[in-house]
Write a protein that holds these residues in place. Structure first.
Motif, mmCIF file in Angstrom:
data_model
loop_
_atom_site.group_PDB
_atom_site.id
_atom_site.type_symbol
_atom_site.label_atom_id
_atom_site.label_comp_id
_atom_site.label_asym_id
_atom_site.label_seq_id
_atom_site.Cartn_x
_atom_site.Cartn_y
_atom_site.Cartn_z
ATOM 1 N N PHE A 153 22.493 58.250 10.282
ATOM 2 C CA PHE A 153 23.370 57.469 9.414
ATOM 3 C C PHE A 153 23.515 56.029 9.909
ATOM 4 C CE2 PHE A 153 27.843 55.975 8.992
ATOM 5 C CZ PHE A 153 27.792 55.592 7.650
ATOM 6 N N ASN A 154 23.872 55.863 11.195
ATOM 7 C CA ASN A 154 24.189 54.506 11.637
ATOM 8 C C ASN A 154 22.980 53.662 11.996
ATOM 9 O OD1 ASN A 154 23.707 55.185 14.472
ATOM 10 N ND2 ASN A 154 25.715 56.169 14.463
ATOM 11 N N HIS A 155 21.782 54.255 11.956
ATOM 12 C CA HIS A 155 20.564 53.453 12.070
ATOM 13 C C HIS A 155 19.931 53.186 10.697
ATOM 14 C CE1 HIS A 155 20.706 54.626 16.371
ATOM 15 N NE2 HIS A 155 20.002 53.521 16.561
ATOM 16 N N SER A 156 20.553 53.645 9.655
ATOM 17 C CA SER A 156 19.930 53.522 8.337
ATOM 18 C C SER A 156 20.019 52.095 7.808
ATOM 19 C CB SER A 156 20.591 54.487 7.343
ATOM 20 O OG SER A 156 21.954 54.160 7.158
ATOM 21 N N ASN A 157 19.015 51.744 7.035
ATOM 22 C CA ASN A 157 18.948 50.417 6.406
ATOM 23 C C ASN A 157 19.663 50.471 5.052
ATOM 24 O OD1 ASN A 157 18.164 47.721 5.923
ATOM 25 N ND2 ASN A 157 16.311 48.398 4.855
ATOM 26 N N VAL A 158 20.971 50.733 5.127
ATOM 27 C CA VAL A 158 21.776 50.950 3.921
ATOM 28 C C VAL A 158 22.892 49.910 3.866
ATOM 29 C CG1 VAL A 158 23.369 52.528 2.768
ATOM 30 C CG2 VAL A 158 21.263 53.404 3.788
ATOM 31 N N LEU A 198 26.405 49.277 2.876
ATOM 32 C CA LEU A 198 27.677 49.876 2.486
ATOM 33 C C LEU A 198 28.592 48.797 1.912
ATOM 34 C CD1 LEU A 198 28.549 52.211 5.516
ATOM 35 C CD2 LEU A 198 27.471 52.842 3.352
ATOM 36 N N PRO A 199 29.443 49.133 0.964
ATOM 37 C CA PRO A 199 30.458 48.169 0.517
ATOM 38 C C PRO A 199 31.280 47.689 1.706
ATOM 39 C CG PRO A 199 30.388 50.073 -0.947
ATOM 40 C CD PRO A 199 29.513 50.408 0.218
ATOM 41 N N GLU A 200 31.606 46.393 1.740
ATOM 42 C CA GLU A 200 32.293 45.828 2.892
ATOM 43 C C GLU A 200 33.616 46.528 3.186
ATOM 44 O OE1 GLU A 200 32.737 41.630 2.781
ATOM 45 O OE2 GLU A 200 30.603 41.236 2.431
ATOM 46 N N GLY A 201 34.364 46.831 2.140
ATOM 47 C CA GLY A 201 35.641 47.506 2.341
ATOM 48 C C GLY A 201 35.461 48.880 2.964
ATOM 49 N N LEU A 202 34.448 49.613 2.514
ATOM 50 C CA LEU A 202 34.186 50.941 3.063
ATOM 51 C C LEU A 202 33.757 50.836 4.522
ATOM 52 C CD1 LEU A 202 33.882 53.989 2.710
ATOM 53 C CD2 LEU A 202 31.546 53.577 1.862
ATOM 54 N N ASP A 203 32.913 49.845 4.827
ATOM 55 C CA ASP A 203 32.478 49.654 6.206
ATOM 56 C C ASP A 203 33.660 49.343 7.116
ATOM 57 O OD1 ASP A 203 30.140 48.967 8.218
ATOM 58 O OD2 ASP A 203 31.553 47.289 8.326
ATOM 59 N N ARG A 204 34.554 48.444 6.670
ATOM 60 C CA ARG A 204 35.716 48.082 7.485
ATOM 61 C C ARG A 204 36.588 49.296 7.769
ATOM 62 N NH1 ARG A 204 35.970 43.485 4.164
ATOM 63 N NH2 ARG A 204 37.621 44.461 2.925
ATOM 64 N N TRP A 205 36.750 50.163 6.784
ATOM 65 C CA TRP A 205 37.588 51.344 6.967
ATOM 66 C C TRP A 205 36.903 52.372 7.862
ATOM 67 C CZ3 TRP A 205 37.404 56.589 5.853
ATOM 68 C CH2 TRP A 205 38.631 57.263 5.960
ATOM 69 N N ARG A 227 34.529 52.004 10.141
ATOM 70 C CA ARG A 227 34.278 51.616 11.539
ATOM 71 C C ARG A 227 35.530 51.694 12.411
ATOM 72 N NH1 ARG A 227 32.058 45.991 12.748
ATOM 73 N NH2 ARG A 227 30.539 46.472 11.123
ATOM 74 N N ARG A 228 36.668 51.921 11.812
ATOM 75 C CA ARG A 228 37.859 52.193 12.620
ATOM 76 C C ARG A 228 37.716 53.505 13.370
ATOM 77 N NH1 ARG A 228 42.650 51.058 8.142
ATOM 78 N NH2 ARG A 228 42.188 48.841 7.750
ATOM 79 N N PHE A 229 36.875 54.396 12.845
ATOM 80 C CA PHE A 229 36.755 55.745 13.397
ATOM 81 C C PHE A 229 35.337 56.062 13.878
ATOM 82 C CE2 PHE A 229 39.691 55.600 9.768
ATOM 83 C CZ PHE A 229 40.895 55.831 10.424
ATOM 84 N N ILE A 230 34.336 55.692 13.083
ATOM 85 C CA ILE A 230 32.954 56.060 13.416
ATOM 86 C C ILE A 230 32.057 54.819 13.399
ATOM 87 C CG2 ILE A 230 33.193 58.411 12.506
ATOM 88 C CD1 ILE A 230 31.632 57.462 10.020
ATOM 89 N N VAL A 231 30.878 54.994 13.938
ATOM 90 C CA VAL A 231 29.901 53.910 14.004
ATOM 91 C C VAL A 231 29.146 53.843 12.683
ATOM 92 C CG1 VAL A 231 27.847 53.060 15.189
ATOM 93 C CG2 VAL A 231 29.683 54.157 16.492
ATOM 94 N N THR A 232 29.219 52.700 12.017
ATOM 95 C CA THR A 232 28.534 52.487 10.746
ATOM 96 C C THR A 232 27.212 51.753 10.986
ATOM 97 O OG1 THR A 232 29.562 50.340 10.380
ATOM 98 C CG2 THR A 232 30.770 52.286 9.591
#
Length: 288
Positions: A176-181, A183-190, A192-197
């Motif tokens: 997941f976190n090595h993928s060339n994807v 993500l919406p900025e808001g989703l990424d910000r939320w 990454r508080r918990f997991i590596v995006t």
């Protein structure tokens, strides 16, 4: 329970592996973050080739794998959690969290010791960043990583179910976190508080050494935040940043045979954490 875990391990692990690969590969086509500099089929063939070698080597040398070792440890009553009277769910949670921290610390260690960096730089020398990067590790690094994980399993007395759960989470999160994807900025910000995006970890694959030596996490993002190795964004932005290191930038180094010899070629250079810029060879100056 132990017999069931051992019997179902291949099905569970392969099911998650192929499922996550299928999902992330589809998203990479639908919402790519960056254009690739090397064609996707060529990358999949060569990065996939080293994954197959890694898997075969571990299965030949350690046929029971980490789950089999955990079952043996349980039977012997070894390790911390075999003597503590804790609820089963808490043992599972603690084992997953502790093993995740150990993987984070091991990752830092592979960046700190020049001889180990030679092995780990095979992962960082990828000129692109996609889900296959998350599987691209030199076989010698895989063996060392397995040995460290085995030592942790014995010391903790981690139950087989916890080890299986951790293995599935770690491999799925690496894809997941090595993928060339994108993500919406808001989703990424939320998230990454918990997991590596993907945007969180992509910073770690920048060719600037201070960014290469940041964001070491593969699963939980708290370790980098708590221990001072977190960097929110790459200095040049995700679209313009240079992926890789300042060695092995010729496309020929992406071939499987070249990946296998990379640890034994050239200087260990300026990327190890304890290597001061003035210690780097003159022809390999710090790109920062």
């Amino acid at each position: 329970m132990g017999d069931w875990v051992m019997a179902q391990e291949p099905v569970i692990r392969l099911g998650f592996l192929f499922g996550v690969v299928g999902i992330m590969a589809t998203l990479e086509v639908w919402r790519p973050r960056r254009p690739l500099s090397v064609s996707k089929p060529y990358r999949w063939i060569n990065n996939g080739g080293i994954v197959m070698l890694d898997t075969l080597l571990v299965r030949v040398l350690f046929p029971a794998g980490a789950v089999g070792l955990a079952l043996y440890v349980e039977a012997q009553g070894w390790g911390l959690f075999q003597v503590l009277d804790l609820p089963g769910w808490l043992v599972l949670l603690l084992c997953v969290v502790i093993l995740d921290f150990i993987v984070w610390a091991q990752h830092v260690f592979f960046h700190a010791v020049p001889a180990l960096w030679r092995l780990h730089r095979v992962h960082h020398a990828d000129l692109d960043f996609d889900l296959t990067t998350g599987l691209r590790f030199h076989p010698l690094e895989i063996l060392l990583s397995f040995a460290l994980k085995a030592a942790a399993i014995v010391a903790l007395g981690a139950p087989a179910l916890a080890v299986l759960l951790f293995e599935v989470i770690l491999s799925s999160m690496a894809l997941f976190n090595h993928s060339n994807v994108r993500l919406p900025e808001g989703l990424d910000r939320w998230l990454r508080r918990f997991i590596v995006t993907p945007d969180f970890h992509r910073v770690h694959h920048s060719w600037h050494p201070n960014e290469t030596n940041a964001n070491f996490g593969f699963n939980l993002s708290c370790w980098d935040r708590l221990l001072g190795t977190y960097q929110a964004q790459p200095r040049e932005g995700h679209d313009d940043m240079t992926i890789g290191i300042n060695q092995f930038r010729e496309p020929e180094w992406t071939r499987l045979d070249k990946l296998l010899v990379q640890p034994f070629v050239g200087p260990d250079h300026s990327y190890p954490i304890n290597r001061r810029p003035e210690d780097a060879p003159a022809h390999r100056k710090d790109p920062s």
